[in-house]
Write a protein that holds these residues in place. Structure first.
Motif: not given
Length: 323
Positions: A200, A204, A207
């Motif tokens: 995660d 996330t 980028s």
């Protein structure tokens, strides 16, 4: 496994917006397998003509007589899915499937520096995604679902070609004692939870194209194509600390240890699980083999283990300590 849309794009027939529809009609008739034609102005995509929609327009009453002598810009679709060649195909797939129903099977147009680079058909996109999913499943860790050692090795070889990279070797300290105390079921849950946290945070927060793998047991790896590792490491450590609260009592959390049996069979106070992150970068350090990355990581990891709390260190930190 990081595959970008440019890796599977192909050259395609392009025409200018001033091209007559009768010319496009002839191109389609002469190329039965051609699904679509991209309309470009100065190599910049401005429209798309898919075979099915084009012939549907011509088949309407007066359609043939109405359009054949006119330019293609009157019938081309200007609602394009245009992506840069560097975009991961998983991201492109999501964009393609979110289009209007009538456009779902249109070409994906691939550009490079805003110029036409190629096209990808939905059929090719689905085939490549299936290959990736099968390959990942074959070489993934069964507990976490993350890529295992074969894909990790492939990724590290690719990383060596990057201008900048940071490789994060992550493991859980005191995990054996945790496993022995709370049982394998809770141990597996902690492994899966840690895998989810790392995934995660890396996918996330960052980028840029990244990678997360599961080396085995309580050892993980993450790769990012830059040197900005601090925020990522701090976020992983923070989330990990939050996740372990449910395993311990308030008293154990306050004390910072639990009673556990050592390998020698002695009952000792063992620290609560923490997380160590050894960071290896090609910053002021020439790394040309996967073995060199692993060797550097082992040195940094060994130093991390001497610090009795969650920590991240780089090999640059190690050099500073020596100085």
């Amino acid at each position: 496994m990081h595959i970008v849309i440019g890796d599977i794009s192909k050259e395609n027939k392009i025409v200018a917006p001033s091209t007559k529809c009768e010319v496009v009609y002839s191109i389609f008739n002469e190329n039965p397998s051609l699904e679509g034609i991209v309309v470009c102005e100065n190599d910049e995509p401005i429209g798309l003509v898919m075979r099915t929609q084009f012939f549907q327009k011509l088949s309407t009453k007066y359609g043939f007589d109405l359009f054949m002598k006119r330019t293609i810009e009157l019938v081309m679709d200007q609602d394009l899915l245009t992506v840069d060649y560097s975009v991961p195909i998983t991201e492109v797939s999501a964009l393609a499937m979110n289009r209007k129903q009538e456009n779902v099977y249109d070409y994906v147009i691939v550009t490079k520096q805003d110029r036409i680079f190629g096209i990808v058909s939905i059929r090719e996109l689905i085939i490549k995604l299936s290959e990736i999913q099968i390959n990942v499943a074959r070489y993934s860790n069964p507990l976490s679902g993350l890529p295992g050692n074969i894909l990790i090795e492939e990724t590290l070889r690719e990383v060596l070609t990057y201008k900048e990279f940071s490789v994060l070797y992550i493991d859980i300290d005191s995990f054996k004692f945790f496993n022995d105390t709370f049982g394998f079921s809770e141990g597996d849950e902690l492994i899966k939870e840690t895998a989810n946290i790392i995934t995660d945070i890396i996918y996330t927060t960052d980028s840029k194209p990244s990678f997360v793998g599961h080396i085995g047991g309580d050892d993980f790896i993450a790769v990012v194509p830059h040197y900005h590792h601090e925020d990522l490491c701090n976020a992983i450590i923070s989330r990990f600390h939050q996740s372990i609260l449910r395993y311990y009592s308030h008293e154990e959390l306050n004390k910072g240890y639990i009673p556990a049996v050592t390998r020698e069979g002695k009952l000792e106070n063992v620290p609560l699980v923490t997380i160590s992150i050894a960071v290896v970068q090609n910053k002021d350090c020439e790394l040309i083999t996967v073995g060199q990355i692993s060797k550097e990581a082992a040195k940094v990891k060994s130093r991390c283990k001497t610090i009795k709390k969650s920590v991240f260190l780089t090999h640059e930190d190690m050099k500073e300590e020596i100085l």
